[in-house]
Design an enzyme around this catalytic site. Structure first.
Site, mmCIF file in Angstrom:
data_model
loop_
_atom_site.group_PDB
_atom_site.id
_atom_site.type_symbol
_atom_site.label_atom_id
_atom_site.label_comp_id
_atom_site.label_asym_id
_atom_site.label_seq_id
_atom_site.Cartn_x
_atom_site.Cartn_y
_atom_site.Cartn_z
ATOM 1 C CG HIS B 192 14.772 -12.377 23.873
ATOM 2 N ND1 HIS B 192 14.972 -12.763 22.282
ATOM 3 C CD2 HIS B 192 15.269 -11.689 24.457
ATOM 4 C CE1 HIS B 192 15.238 -11.594 22.050
ATOM 5 N NE2 HIS B 192 15.696 -10.843 23.219
ATOM 6 C CD GLU B 419 -16.743 -2.663 19.981
ATOM 7 O OE1 GLU B 419 -15.726 -2.235 19.985
ATOM 8 O OE2 GLU B 419 -17.350 -1.713 19.200
ATOM 9 C CB CYS B 490 -13.797 -9.554 14.627
ATOM 10 S SG CYS B 490 -14.494 -7.899 15.494
#
Lengths: 85, 560
Positions: B192, B419, B490
């Site tokens: 939080h 990749e 990316c």
């Protein structure tokens, strides 16, 4: 007892916000509703804390059980949706 | 940057620099009140449960009252905390303990402890809810013993708020004017504290082990971009860092694209999107399209494969979000490994990251890919757009050529993701077979370094600044330059402003990232020339490790 098996749709699994929404919805019904991962102890669907202890991730299957078929359908549909979206 | 023994480190959440005195957040309930209450004789379980219910009622009433005056997500957080206080599972655990003869306070702390122990064991996201629960336990306890609920008391002078972790009810309604930064000992990037810090734009570092032992009032310099907290730094230096950071943030707020280097060279910045909703959110931001449309979200959470028309409708939503002239790069299904899809992937691989994932799914099940490409072609036809299509997890020239043939037979533009180190090493041959490539730095790093992306102990290896990874990027970019074909990036590397400039220097032609990261990259590129990017890139390739690589880049690319 009527039971429906659904796949968790929320990206975060049955965590904070999805668990709270499901618990709030389950509290609307008089009849008890339980959730369980296959082969594990069922928990009260009206408790967000207990739902979170299932540790159900997106794509996991969860069994929704109870006496009220309408309640089961409502909760099962919620679980299948992406509630965190 | 000087790093001394006075410097602590944590996980950066919201970038920004702050300098000021530490203000510790204490959430203790006065012991005297607890002691006074504890002297009461134990009662009947039913009566004690009624007392518990009434305390819970007061807690939820006060949270609801505060939520009325709060706005947006602060209000939501308060309502959610109230719901958790009323939780049936928690009440049942309290009742069980009362029936076993526990006094009320023991029953409450025991019941809360039951859940926090479970959540801590589960780790990850679950462990981050421990703070919420402990906060609720303290609030209920305070009401039972008849004192005010503990909470955050803001310091008179603006300071750096330091806490174990901030509870949602504390952070809701936090006044950003009196808080310079948030630093917590515990908690992760989805706690939080982190959520509220993002919302308020407050510099924030979480999981900074040791920070709560810094004495109240100690002046600290928080650099929430690198995640460091330096105690008693040189004052002139600290003030200068704050001023520099403020200027930087002002430029961020006003940056409107399109991205150019200081000497005017255009750099294509693109958004990563996952569906129509994220595409529509990205479209009005200063991006020149979507460099990575991850299609697996359209497949996840479904029991069966969506048919061609359903898929086409989803793709069309993304394609129409960007007006003509902007590119959309669609990545075919990247299921497998950490993203299983029931009807597509096989479970139980010993080593799923090296298994049947991405394009490899089409080896045994070509229909899945054929139908997806049909759907993309249909979406392109109905929207009148010409999307680029690329395949993930390509390792051979044959795979690239085979994929390109399938894509081009449908009149689409074909590319692959780089990749695997194999694809980077063969980039010149692969680029002869396809129209473009896009480097996925996250997976390229994992495979080049043979280190699991998710292994926390190996985070120093899975760093895109690893010179080995950057050399593979350099090879790929060089092949693209020679053949005059686009080479994009990316992965997360594209969103790191400094690294983005290095990538441009290496010859990368487009950078795709989360839309929120675009302005910081744009501002960084605006402040450097192409020549400086090239010089930084050359130096970085000679670095021995990521630290040195960053230092080399910083030396050329940031103002002293």
């Amino acid at each position: 007892m009527p039971t429906r098996t659904v796949t968790v749709g929320s990206a975060v699994g049955l965590h904070a916000r999805p668990a709270a929404l499901i618990a709030a919805a389950a509290s609307e019904y008089d009849a008890d509703i339980t959730l369980a991962k296959p082969g594990e102890e069922p928990v009260d669907a009206a408790s967000a804390l207990l739902i979170m202890t299932l540790g159900a991730q997106q794509g996991d299957t969860v069994e929704v059980a109870g006496e009220d078929p309408a309640a089961i359908d409502a909760i099962a549909d919620l679980i299948a949706r992406d509630l965190d979206a | 940057m000087t790093t001394t023994s006075n410097t602590l480190r944590g996980t950066p959440v919201v970038p920004g620099v702050a300098y000021g005195p530490v203000a510790r957040v204490s959430t203790e309930i006065p012991l005297s009140a607890v002691d006074a209450y504890g002297l009461r004789p134990p009662g009947d379980p039913e009566e004690l449960l009624a007392e518990y219910d009434s305390a819970v009622g007061m807690v939820t009433d006060s949270l609801h009252a505060r939520s009325v005056n709060a706005s947006g997500s602060a209000a939501e957080v308060l309502v959610a905390t109230a719901a958790l206080a009323r939780d049936k599972g928690l009440r049942r655990a309290v009742r069980k303990r009362l029936e076993a003869g526990d006094p009320l306070l023991t029953a409450v702390s025991g019941a809360v402890g039951e859940f926090t122990a479970l959540f801590t064991r589960a780790g990850g996201l679950m462990a981050e809810r421990v703070t919420d629960l402990e906060d609720i336990g303290r609030r209920i306890t305070a009401r039972i013993v008849g004192v005010e609920e503990p909470g955050l008391v803001l310091p008179a002078e603006p300071g750096v708020l330091v806490a174990e972790d901030l509870a949602p009810a504390d952070t809701a309604g936090l006044d950003p004017v009196r808080v310079l930064a948030l630093v917590t000992e515990r908690g992760g990037p989805t706690s939080h504290t982190a959520i509220i810090a993002r919302q308020l734009g407050l510099p924030c570092v979480v999981g900074a082990s040791g920070v709560t032992s810094i004495a109240d009032g100690t002046r600290v310099l928080v650099d929430a971009a690198s995640g460091t907290i330096e105690s008693e730094p040189d004052e002139t230096h600290a003030n200068r860092r704050v001023v520099q950071d403020r200027a930087w943030r002002e430029r961020l707020a006003t940056w409107s694209g399109p991205a150019r280097t200081a000497d005017g060279a255009a750099v294509k910045l693109l958004a990563n999107v996952a569906d129509g909703r994220s595409a529509r959110a990205a479209a009005p931001t200063p991006v020149q399209g979507a460099g990575l449309f991850r299609t697996e979200l359209c497949f996840l959470g479904r029991e069966t494969e969506p048919d061609v028309e359903t898929q086409a409708a989803i793709y069309a939503e993304v394609l129409t979000s960007f007006d003509a002239g902007r590119t959309v790069v669609i990545r075919t299904l990247d299921a497998g490994s950490d993203k299983p899809i029931p009807y597509a992937t096989s479970a139980g691989e010993d080593n799923p990251a090296l298994g049947v994932r991405g394009l490899r799914l089409s080896f045994g099940n070509p229909g899945l890919l054929e139908r997806q490409l049909d759907a993309v072609a249909l979406a392109a036809a109905t929207t009148g757009t010409s999307p680029w299509v690329m395949a993930p997890m390509v390792a051979t020239v044959d795979e690239a050529a085979g994929f390109a043939a399938r894509v081009r037979s449908r009149g689409l533009i074909a590319g692959i993701m780089v990749e695997t180190p194999a694809a980077a090493l063969l980039a010149d041959r692969i680029l002869e077979a396809v129209d473009f490539v896009s480097i996925g730095t996250n997976d390229l790093t994992q495979y080049a370094m043979a280190a699991d992306r998710l292994a926390a102990d190996l985070a120093h290896l899975t760093d895109p600044w690893q010179p080995a990874v950057l050399r593979l990027v350099a090879m790929t970019a060089e092949a693209g330059r020679r053949l005059g074909k686009p080479v994009g990036v990316c992965g997360e590397a594209a969103a790191d402003p400094l690294l983005a400039a290095v990538l441009v220097g290496l010859g990368v032609t487009s950078l795709s990232m989360a839309p929120a990261a675009v302005p910081a990259v744009g501002v960084q590129l605006e402040s450097v020339t192409v020549e400086e990017c090239r010089e930084a890139a050359e130096n970085v390739l000679e670095a021995v490790d990521p630290q040195e690589a960053r230092e080399f880049a910083r030396a050329v690319l940031t103002p002293s």
